[in-house]
Design a protein around this motif. Structure first.
Motif, PDB file in Angstrom:
ATOM      1  N   ARG A   4       0.827  -1.214   0.000  1.00  0.00           N
ATOM      2  CA  ARG A   4       0.000   0.000   0.000  1.00  0.00           C
ATOM      3  C   ARG A   4       0.860   1.263   0.000  1.00  0.00           C
ATOM      4  O   ARG A   4       0.536   2.237  -0.663  1.00  0.00           O
ATOM      5  N   LYS A   5       1.964   1.257   0.730  1.00  0.00           N
ATOM      6  CA  LYS A   5       2.844   2.444   0.767  1.00  0.00           C
ATOM      7  C   LYS A   5       3.363   2.794  -0.623  1.00  0.00           C
ATOM      8  O   LYS A   5       3.517   3.964  -0.951  1.00  0.00           O
ATOM      9  N   ARG A   6       3.648   1.791  -1.445  1.00  0.00           N
ATOM     10  CA  ARG A   6       4.131   2.042  -2.810  1.00  0.00           C
ATOM     11  C   ARG A   6       3.028   2.688  -3.639  1.00  0.00           C
ATOM     12  O   ARG A   6       3.272   3.619  -4.400  1.00  0.00           O
ATOM     13  N   VAL A   7       1.795   2.201  -3.514  1.00  0.00           N
ATOM     14  CA  VAL A   7       0.658   2.792  -4.230  1.00  0.00           C
ATOM     15  C   VAL A   7       0.447   4.232  -3.755  1.00  0.00           C
ATOM     16  O   VAL A   7       0.226   5.138  -4.566  1.00  0.00           O
ATOM     17  N   GLU A   8       0.537   4.461  -2.457  1.00  0.00           N
ATOM     18  CA  GLU A   8       0.388   5.811  -1.922  1.00  0.00           C
ATOM     19  C   GLU A   8       1.489   6.739  -2.431  1.00  0.00           C
ATOM     20  O   GLU A   8       1.234   7.911  -2.716  1.00  0.00           O
ATOM     21  N   ALA A   9       2.698   6.231  -2.583  1.00  0.00           N
ATOM     22  CA  ALA A   9       3.789   7.033  -3.139  1.00  0.00           C
ATOM     23  C   ALA A   9       3.481   7.409  -4.587  1.00  0.00           C
ATOM     24  O   ALA A   9       3.754   8.539  -5.022  1.00  0.00           O
ATOM     25  N   PRO A  66      -7.295  11.631  -4.595  1.00  0.00           N
ATOM     26  CA  PRO A  66      -8.309  10.679  -5.060  1.00  0.00           C
ATOM     27  C   PRO A  66      -9.457  10.519  -4.058  1.00  0.00           C
ATOM     28  O   PRO A  66      -9.259  10.645  -2.851  1.00  0.00           O
ATOM     29  N   GLU A  67     -10.630  10.247  -4.617  1.00  0.00           N
ATOM     30  CA  GLU A  67     -11.788   9.947  -3.774  1.00  0.00           C
ATOM     31  C   GLU A  67     -11.624   8.590  -3.108  1.00  0.00           C
ATOM     32  O   GLU A  67     -12.107   8.381  -1.995  1.00  0.00           O
ATOM     33  N   ALA A  68     -10.987   7.662  -3.800  1.00  0.00           N
ATOM     34  CA  ALA A  68     -10.777   6.322  -3.255  1.00  0.00           C
ATOM     35  C   ALA A  68      -9.560   5.699  -3.916  1.00  0.00           C
ATOM     36  O   ALA A  68      -9.298   5.940  -5.095  1.00  0.00           O
ATOM     37  N   VAL A  69      -8.847   4.906  -3.135  1.00  0.00           N
ATOM     38  CA  VAL A  69      -7.732   4.096  -3.636  1.00  0.00           C
ATOM     39  C   VAL A  69      -7.942   2.697  -3.071  1.00  0.00           C
ATOM     40  O   VAL A  69      -7.902   2.501  -1.857  1.00  0.00           O
ATOM     41  N   LEU A  70      -8.211   1.761  -3.968  1.00  0.00           N
ATOM     42  CA  LEU A  70      -8.478   0.384  -3.552  1.00  0.00           C
ATOM     43  C   LEU A  70      -7.337  -0.506  -4.028  1.00  0.00           C
ATOM     44  O   LEU A  70      -6.962  -0.460  -5.206  1.00  0.00           O
ATOM     45  N   VAL A  71      -6.797  -1.302  -3.121  1.00  0.00           N
ATOM     46  CA  VAL A  71      -5.704  -2.216  -3.440  1.00  0.00           C
ATOM     47  C   VAL A  71      -6.178  -3.624  -3.113  1.00  0.00           C
ATOM     48  O   VAL A  71      -6.574  -3.912  -1.979  1.00  0.00           O
ATOM     49  N   ASP A  72      -6.135  -4.500  -4.132  1.00  0.00           N
ATOM     50  CA  ASP A  72      -6.544  -5.893  -3.962  1.00  0.00           C
ATOM     51  C   ASP A  72      -5.528  -6.769  -4.692  1.00  0.00           C
ATOM     52  O   ASP A  72      -5.649  -7.004  -5.893  1.00  0.00           O
ATOM     53  N   GLY A  73      -4.512  -7.192  -3.980  1.00  0.00           N
ATOM     54  CA  GLY A  73      -3.461  -7.987  -4.606  1.00  0.00           C
ATOM     55  C   GLY A  73      -2.734  -7.166  -5.660  1.00  0.00           C
ATOM     56  O   GLY A  73      -2.243  -6.075  -5.374  1.00  0.00           O
ATOM     57  N   ILE A  78      -8.168   3.571  -8.691  1.00  0.00           N
ATOM     58  CA  ILE A  78      -8.035   4.924  -8.145  1.00  0.00           C
ATOM     59  C   ILE A  78      -9.094   5.798  -8.795  1.00  0.00           C
ATOM     60  O   ILE A  78      -9.183   5.872 -10.026  1.00  0.00           O
ATOM     61  N   ALA A  79      -9.893   6.483  -7.965  1.00  0.00           N
ATOM     62  CA  ALA A  79     -10.911   7.416  -8.455  1.00  0.00           C
ATOM     63  C   ALA A  79     -10.305   8.819  -8.444  1.00  0.00           C
ATOM     64  O   ALA A  79     -10.141   9.434  -7.386  1.00  0.00           O
ATOM     65  N   TRP A  80      -9.941   9.308  -9.641  1.00  0.00           N
ATOM     66  CA  TRP A  80      -9.247  10.585  -9.804  1.00  0.00           C
ATOM     67  C   TRP A  80     -10.198  11.696 -10.247  1.00  0.00           C
ATOM     68  O   TRP A  80     -11.179  11.434 -10.948  1.00  0.00           O
ATOM     69  N   THR A  81      -9.815  12.931  -9.926  1.00  0.00           N
ATOM     70  CA  THR A  81     -10.395  14.134 -10.518  1.00  0.00           C
ATOM     71  C   THR A  81      -9.234  15.013 -10.949  1.00  0.00           C
ATOM     72  O   THR A  81      -8.342  15.312 -10.150  1.00  0.00           O
ATOM     73  N   PHE A  82      -9.254  15.405 -12.221  1.00  0.00           N
ATOM     74  CA  PHE A  82      -8.226  16.276 -12.786  1.00  0.00           C
ATOM     75  C   PHE A  82      -8.871  17.555 -13.291  1.00  0.00           C
ATOM     76  O   PHE A  82      -9.933  17.505 -13.926  1.00  0.00           O
ATOM     77  N   HIS A  95     -13.420  13.339 -14.382  1.00  0.00           N
ATOM     78  CA  HIS A  95     -13.544  12.336 -13.323  1.00  0.00           C
ATOM     79  C   HIS A  95     -13.304  10.993 -13.998  1.00  0.00           C
ATOM     80  O   HIS A  95     -13.964  10.684 -14.987  1.00  0.00           O
ATOM     81  N   GLU A  96     -12.353  10.221 -13.470  1.00  0.00           N
ATOM     82  CA  GLU A  96     -12.072   8.920 -14.056  1.00  0.00           C
ATOM     83  C   GLU A  96     -11.686   7.926 -12.976  1.00  0.00           C
ATOM     84  O   GLU A  96     -11.285   8.310 -11.879  1.00  0.00           O
ATOM     85  N   VAL A  97     -11.797   6.665 -13.332  1.00  0.00           N
ATOM     86  CA  VAL A  97     -11.273   5.598 -12.495  1.00  0.00           C
ATOM     87  C   VAL A  97     -10.146   4.942 -13.274  1.00  0.00           C
ATOM     88  O   VAL A  97     -10.320   4.561 -14.441  1.00  0.00           O
ATOM     89  N   ALA A  98      -8.987   4.863 -12.651  1.00  0.00           N
ATOM     90  CA  ALA A  98      -7.846   4.168 -13.243  1.00  0.00           C
ATOM     91  C   ALA A  98      -7.824   2.752 -12.681  1.00  0.00           C
ATOM     92  O   ALA A  98      -7.779   2.560 -11.467  1.00  0.00           O
ATOM     93  N   LEU A  99      -7.912   1.783 -13.573  1.00  0.00           N
ATOM     94  CA  LEU A  99      -7.820   0.371 -13.195  1.00  0.00           C
ATOM     95  C   LEU A  99      -6.415  -0.110 -13.558  1.00  0.00           C
ATOM     96  O   LEU A  99      -6.033  -0.085 -14.726  1.00  0.00           O
ATOM     97  N   GLN A 100      -5.666  -0.493 -12.551  1.00  0.00           N
ATOM     98  CA  GLN A 100      -4.265  -0.843 -12.753  1.00  0.00           C
ATOM     99  C   GLN A 100      -4.006  -2.299 -12.400  1.00  0.00           C
ATOM    100  O   GLN A 100      -4.580  -2.834 -11.458  1.00  0.00           O
ATOM    101  N   GLU A 101      -3.085  -2.887 -13.154  1.00  0.00           N
ATOM    102  CA  GLU A 101      -2.551  -4.201 -12.825  1.00  0.00           C
ATOM    103  C   GLU A 101      -1.066  -4.005 -12.550  1.00  0.00           C
ATOM    104  O   GLU A 101      -0.327  -3.519 -13.417  1.00  0.00           O
ATOM    105  N   TRP A 102      -0.660  -4.314 -11.360  1.00  0.00           N
ATOM    106  CA  TRP A 102       0.733  -4.147 -10.958  1.00  0.00           C
ATOM    107  C   TRP A 102       1.461  -5.476 -11.105  1.00  0.00           C
ATOM    108  O   TRP A 102       0.882  -6.553 -10.934  1.00  0.00           O
TER     109      TRP A 102
END
Length: 131
Positions: A4-9, A66-73, A78-82, A95-102
């Motif tokens: 989570r700390k890496r995602v927060e960074a 972000p409005e929300a940052v969800l980490v699941d494995g 991430i719910a962004w507003t730019f 307003h967008e949601v970024a769906l990421q695969e790490w």
């Protein structure tokens, strides 16, 4: 799988404004980005070039917390507003949601999901502020 700390960074880097640097520091060399269902852009170097070109077309970009940052494995949402301030002084919002695969501690794939009908609509102008 990212901690989570890496995602927060990553979030902090984007909020602090240098999107190209965030790509350089948080994406795999073979990473891809995709707007809604458009074909993906591929390769970190190309992602940086694309981002820098977009930033040159505007006056500034304001990234809200972000409005929300969800980490699941390996999956992060991430719910962004730019707010993009154009060279004409008009502020437009996305307003967008970024769906990421790490993969490990870097982003391998990212898809942005947003309503294209309302994307980048003006929220203020130099002559008339709207919220």
């Amino acid at each position: 799988m990212p901690v989570r700390k890496r995602v927060e960074a990553f979030v902090d880097a984007v909020v602090n404004g240098d999107h190209g640097e965030a790509i350089a520091n948080f994406y795999h060399p073979d990473a891809s980005m995709q707007e809604n269902r458009e074909p993906p852009r591929e390769g970190r170097d190309q992602l940086i070039v694309h981002e820098q070109a977009g930033m040159r077309r505007i006056q500034s970009m304001i990234t809200h917390q972000p409005e929300a940052v969800l980490v699941d494995g390996d999956h992060v949402a991430i719910a962004w507003t730019f707010d993009s301030v154009g060279k004409d002084g008009v502020t437009r919002r996305l307003h967008e949601v970024a769906l990421q695969e790490w993969r490990g501690d870097r982003i391998a794939r990212e898809r942005f999901v947003y309503d294209s009908a309302t994307a980048w609509q003006p929220v203020s102008s130099p002559d008339n502020s709207k919220d």
